[in-house]
Design a protein around this motif. Sequence first.
Motif, PDB file in Angstrom:
ATOM      1  N   ARG A  10      -7.426   5.664   6.612  1.00 22.82           N
ATOM      2  CA  ARG A  10      -7.254   4.252   6.266  1.00 22.82           C
ATOM      3  C   ARG A  10      -8.496   3.835   5.498  1.00 22.82           C
ATOM      4  NH1 ARG A  10      -5.313  -0.162   4.916  1.00 22.82           N
ATOM      5  NH2 ARG A  10      -5.144  -1.953   6.263  1.00 22.82           N
ATOM      6  N   ILE A  11      -8.321   3.086   4.417  1.00 23.92           N
ATOM      7  CA  ILE A  11      -9.484   2.634   3.638  1.00 23.92           C
ATOM      8  C   ILE A  11      -9.495   1.113   3.532  1.00 23.92           C
ATOM      9  CG2 ILE A  11      -9.727   4.792   2.360  1.00 23.92           C
ATOM     10  CD1 ILE A  11      -8.331   3.438  -0.011  1.00 23.92           C
ATOM     11  N   ASP A  12     -10.689   0.586   3.466  1.00 25.43           N
ATOM     12  CA  ASP A  12     -10.859  -0.866   3.365  1.00 25.43           C
ATOM     13  C   ASP A  12     -11.136  -1.336   1.943  1.00 25.43           C
ATOM     14  OD1 ASP A  12     -10.521  -1.366   6.135  1.00 25.43           O
ATOM     15  OD2 ASP A  12     -12.604  -0.766   6.496  1.00 25.43           O
ATOM     16  N   ASP A  13     -11.800  -0.510   1.142  1.00 29.05           N
ATOM     17  CA  ASP A  13     -12.202  -0.922  -0.198  1.00 29.05           C
ATOM     18  C   ASP A  13     -11.646   0.054  -1.239  1.00 29.05           C
ATOM     19  OD1 ASP A  13     -13.446  -1.760  -2.546  1.00 29.05           O
ATOM     20  OD2 ASP A  13     -15.360  -2.175  -1.545  1.00 29.05           O
ATOM     21  N   PHE A  14     -10.435  -0.225  -1.691  1.00 28.72           N
ATOM     22  CA  PHE A  14      -9.724   0.620  -2.646  1.00 28.72           C
ATOM     23  C   PHE A  14     -10.563   0.839  -3.904  1.00 28.72           C
ATOM     24  CE2 PHE A  14      -6.729   1.484  -6.055  1.00 28.72           C
ATOM     25  CZ  PHE A  14      -5.761   2.293  -5.470  1.00 28.72           C
ATOM     26  N   SER A  15     -11.108  -0.232  -4.474  1.00 31.13           N
ATOM     27  CA  SER A  15     -11.855  -0.146  -5.737  1.00 31.13           C
ATOM     28  C   SER A  15     -13.099   0.719  -5.615  1.00 31.13           C
ATOM     29  CB  SER A  15     -12.238  -1.542  -6.225  1.00 31.13           C
ATOM     30  OG  SER A  15     -11.082  -2.301  -6.489  1.00 31.13           O
ATOM     31  N   ALA A  16     -13.843   0.570  -4.518  1.00 39.65           N
ATOM     32  CA  ALA A  16     -15.066   1.355  -4.333  1.00 39.65           C
ATOM     33  C   ALA A  16     -14.734   2.838  -4.202  1.00 39.65           C
ATOM     34  CB  ALA A  16     -15.830   0.861  -3.104  1.00 39.65           C
ATOM     35  N   LEU A  17     -13.688   3.160  -3.452  1.00 35.06           N
ATOM     36  CA  LEU A  17     -13.309   4.561  -3.284  1.00 35.06           C
ATOM     37  C   LEU A  17     -12.748   5.128  -4.588  1.00 35.06           C
ATOM     38  CD1 LEU A  17     -13.356   6.873  -1.319  1.00 35.06           C
ATOM     39  CD2 LEU A  17     -11.091   6.189  -0.521  1.00 35.06           C
ATOM     40  N   TYR A  18     -12.002   4.329  -5.322  1.00 35.03           N
ATOM     41  CA  TYR A  18     -11.496   4.742  -6.634  1.00 35.03           C
ATOM     42  C   TYR A  18     -12.670   5.177  -7.515  1.00 35.03           C
ATOM     43  CZ  TYR A  18      -8.868   4.433 -11.062  1.00 35.03           C
ATOM     44  OH  TYR A  18      -8.272   4.711 -12.273  1.00 35.03           O
ATOM     45  N   ALA A  19     -13.733   4.373  -7.540  1.00 38.10           N
ATOM     46  CA  ALA A  19     -14.904   4.685  -8.374  1.00 38.10           C
ATOM     47  C   ALA A  19     -15.577   5.981  -7.924  1.00 38.10           C
ATOM     48  CB  ALA A  19     -15.898   3.529  -8.326  1.00 38.10           C
ATOM     49  N   LYS A  20     -15.699   6.207  -6.609  1.00 35.76           N
ATOM     50  CA  LYS A  20     -16.296   7.443  -6.093  1.00 35.76           C
ATOM     51  C   LYS A  20     -15.464   8.658  -6.490  1.00 35.76           C
ATOM     52  CE  LYS A  20     -18.492   5.837  -1.831  1.00 35.76           C
ATOM     53  NZ  LYS A  20     -18.457   5.982  -0.356  1.00 35.76           N
ATOM     54  N   ILE A  21     -14.160   8.555  -6.314  1.00 40.27           N
ATOM     55  CA  ILE A  21     -13.284   9.687  -6.626  1.00 40.27           C
ATOM     56  C   ILE A  21     -13.280   9.968  -8.126  1.00 40.27           C
ATOM     57  CG2 ILE A  21     -10.899  10.519  -6.602  1.00 40.27           C
ATOM     58  CD1 ILE A  21     -10.524   8.923  -3.984  1.00 40.27           C
ATOM     59  N   ALA A  22     -13.306   8.910  -8.941  1.00 40.79           N
ATOM     60  CA  ALA A  22     -13.298   9.082 -10.396  1.00 40.79           C
ATOM     61  C   ALA A  22     -14.493   9.911 -10.866  1.00 40.79           C
ATOM     62  CB  ALA A  22     -13.280   7.723 -11.085  1.00 40.79           C
ATOM     63  N   LYS A 119       3.454  -0.123   0.870  1.00 45.45           N
ATOM     64  CA  LYS A 119       4.084  -1.424   1.123  1.00 45.45           C
ATOM     65  C   LYS A 119       4.183  -1.681   2.628  1.00 45.45           C
ATOM     66  CE  LYS A 119       8.141  -4.091  -0.243  1.00 45.45           C
ATOM     67  NZ  LYS A 119       9.404  -4.046  -0.990  1.00 45.45           N
ATOM     68  N   HIS A 120       3.748  -2.846   3.048  1.00 46.08           N
ATOM     69  CA  HIS A 120       3.769  -3.303   4.444  1.00 46.08           C
ATOM     70  C   HIS A 120       2.790  -2.560   5.350  1.00 46.08           C
ATOM     71  CE1 HIS A 120       7.197  -5.720   3.390  1.00 46.08           C
ATOM     72  NE2 HIS A 120       7.936  -4.646   3.146  1.00 46.08           N
ATOM     73  N   LEU A 121       1.889  -1.737   4.759  1.00 46.50           N
ATOM     74  CA  LEU A 121       0.983  -0.957   5.594  1.00 46.50           C
ATOM     75  C   LEU A 121      -0.473  -1.061   5.155  1.00 46.50           C
ATOM     76  CD1 LEU A 121       1.478   0.757   8.098  1.00 46.50           C
ATOM     77  CD2 LEU A 121       1.643   2.755   6.623  1.00 46.50           C
ATOM     78  N   GLY A 122      -0.726  -1.044   3.846  1.00 47.45           N
ATOM     79  CA  GLY A 122      -2.105  -1.137   3.369  1.00 47.45           C
ATOM     80  C   GLY A 122      -2.507   0.035   2.499  1.00 47.45           C
ATOM     81  N   ASP A 123      -3.824   0.218   2.397  1.00 42.16           N
ATOM     82  CA  ASP A 123      -4.394   1.221   1.504  1.00 42.16           C
ATOM     83  C   ASP A 123      -4.889   2.435   2.290  1.00 42.16           C
ATOM     84  OD1 ASP A 123      -3.953  -0.544  -0.596  1.00 42.16           O
ATOM     85  OD2 ASP A 123      -6.000  -1.319  -0.578  1.00 42.16           O
TER      86      ASP A 123
END
Length: 174
Positions: A10-22, A119-123
């Motif tokens: 489960r992740i809280d900060d989609f954008s921050a993790l996106y940047a790390k993975i990129a 959908k209905h669950l989160g990131d």
Amino acid sequence: MARNVEIKARIDDFSALYAKIALLADGVPELIDQDDTFFVCPHGRLKLRKLGPDSGELIFYKRADRAGPKTSFYSLSETQDPDGLRETLTLAYGSAGRVIKQRTLFMVGQTRLHLDRVKHLGDYLEFEVVLEDHETEEQGIAIAEDLLERLDIQRQELVDQAYVDLLRKQQHPR
């Protein structure tokens, strides 16, 4: 059957993790809309993944429900009629749930890293270390553990269930 080692968190900060993975990824990510229907299956899991009106995959897999790296054995067949196949399989086996998500797919070596908006669950972050025939489960787990560390994913963030189970649990708490 093909094999991979999987981890879900489960992740809280989609954008921050996106940047790390990129920064780790081999190229640009692919954005994929997925509509998964699960069917009653006593010997594993059977799902139909609709990718578009004339594109889908029927996927059978077996894996343990536990947090941390786990090996999954799977078989995949493509279909050009996902809606018709969904109807037939629902009539034959019964539906066990549905998961709709938008997946951002990154590749890091032999690992598919998915950032999923469910959908209905989160990131969530899910990754699959695809194993070659000659590779052991331990080698895949080592790769998965290394990625957990590099992405700073904590053990308490790991999830031990499939999305369909998490949704079912959310809809019918005990």
